[in-house]
Design a protein around this motif. Structure first.
Motif, PDB file in Angstrom:
ATOM      1  N   GLU A  49       0.838  -1.215   0.000  1.00  0.00           N
ATOM      2  CA  GLU A  49       0.000   0.000   0.000  1.00  0.00           C
ATOM      3  C   GLU A  49       0.868   1.259   0.000  1.00  0.00           C
ATOM      4  OE1 GLU A  49      -4.102  -1.706   2.023  1.00  0.00           O
ATOM      5  OE2 GLU A  49      -2.642  -0.774   3.342  1.00  0.00           O
ATOM      6  N   ILE A  54      -0.594   4.969  -0.715  1.00  0.00           N
ATOM      7  CA  ILE A  54      -1.689   5.110   0.265  1.00  0.00           C
ATOM      8  C   ILE A  54      -1.152   5.746   1.555  1.00  0.00           C
ATOM      9  CG2 ILE A  54      -3.302   3.770   1.731  1.00  0.00           C
ATOM     10  CD1 ILE A  54      -3.665   1.907  -0.733  1.00  0.00           C
ATOM     11  N   PRO A  74      -4.602  10.110  -6.399  1.00  0.00           N
ATOM     12  CA  PRO A  74      -4.749   8.655  -6.513  1.00  0.00           C
ATOM     13  C   PRO A  74      -5.255   8.197  -7.892  1.00  0.00           C
ATOM     14  CG  PRO A  74      -5.526   9.377  -4.383  1.00  0.00           C
ATOM     15  CD  PRO A  74      -5.158  10.634  -5.142  1.00  0.00           C
TER      16      PRO A  74
END
Ligand SMILES: Nc1ncnc2c1ncn2[C@@H]1O[C@H](COP(=O)(O)OP(=O)(O)OP(=O)(O)O)[C@@H](O)[C@H]1O
Ligand SMILES: [Mg+2]
Length: 250
Positions: A49, A54, A74
């Motif tokens: 991630e 993230i 994103p």
């Protein structure tokens, strides 16, 4: 000729509660298939991630194709993530699931449809298009999740334990499929697995993560060779013994 790095994790550290990723350094070449192995709780999912942007690290940085991954919104990052539970939208049909990302990224309709047709054929999911995820088998969900990820033509495909819920025969079919996808689209692939055999079958190189630290990176054939520190060897040797026991039983 040396290829460019698709992913460069540069001295990346992150704290999540009591858990720490410690000064991770990893270079993954364009077009490479890379496996991350490690015991449960080692931080494999958090690392994947982090590569997806993230988490922003406390120290260090993750570059994707030469750019800091966190600098792009994103939906502008050229990557796709396939989760262990596939994370399909339950209220959408298979077709709607696959088209979802195209809408988000505002991809030209004709181009998108061409790509969908190509993937439907490759992944053999023509007959599933009007079905809902709830009544698909694990293998079917997995193929739909891959189609949804690949429809965006990502440079980087990230997969968290993609095959762990599948039976051995379906796993085998998925390995062949991943190889075909890699040949057809040439994307860089990073995947997490607990299965040493799977890592060796698919990956060019394997990274071992223990306790939030990368403890070794090797060519996949060299996984059981060479000296490593005690806890890494324990982790590998135990697995090697398990594998021998399984092959003796067969
Ligand atoms: N948002 C969070 N806040 C606090 N702790 C977290 C958070 N996310 C993960 N952790 C902790 O970080 C550690 C590593 O988690 P992670 O899910 O990356 O492990 P893993 O190696 O993927 O394990 P598994 O093989 O079981 O999937 C775990 O102890 C987890 O509880
Ligand atoms: Mg995990």
């Amino acid at each position: 000729m040396k290829k460019n790095n698709m992913v460069c994790v540069n001295n990346f550290s992150l704290a999540l509660g009591d858990f720490h990723l410690n000064q991770i350094c990893l270079d993954i070449e364009e077009g490479e298939i890379f496996a991350i192995l490690g015991p449960t709780g080692a931080g494999k999912t958090v690392l994947l991630e982090s590569i997806a942007g993230i988490y922003e690290g406390e120290k260090g940085v993750v570059f994707l194709d030469g750019k800091r991954v966190c600098d792009s919104a994103p939906n502008k990052r050229d990557l796709a993530f396939v989760y262990q539970d596939y994370a399909l939208f339950p209220h959408m049909t298979v077709m709607e699931n696959i088209k979802f990302g195209l809408k988000m990224k505002k991809i030209d309709k004709n181009k998108g449809n061409e790509r969908i047709n190509e993937l439907i054929t490759l992944l053999k999911i023509e007959h599933l298009m009007n079905r809902y995820p709830a009544n698909l088998s694990g293998g079917e969900k997995q193929r739909v999740a891959l189609a949804r990820a690949l429809v965006l033509n990502p440079k980087l495909l990230l997969m968290d334990e993609p095959f762990s819920a599948l039976d051995p025969k379906t796993k085998e079919q998925m390995y062949q499929l991943i190889k075909k996808i890699h040949e057809a689209f040439g994307c860089t692939i990073i995947f997490i697995t607990h299965d040493f055999n799977e890592a060796q079958r698919l990956a060019f190189r394997i990274g071992i993560l223990i306790g939030g630290s990368i403890r070794g990176v090797c060519e996949s054939q060299a996984l059981f060779h060479g000296n490593m520190e005690k806890d890494v060897e324990d982790f590998l040797i135990r697995k090697e013994i398990n594998m021998k026991m399984v092959s003796n039983l067969n």
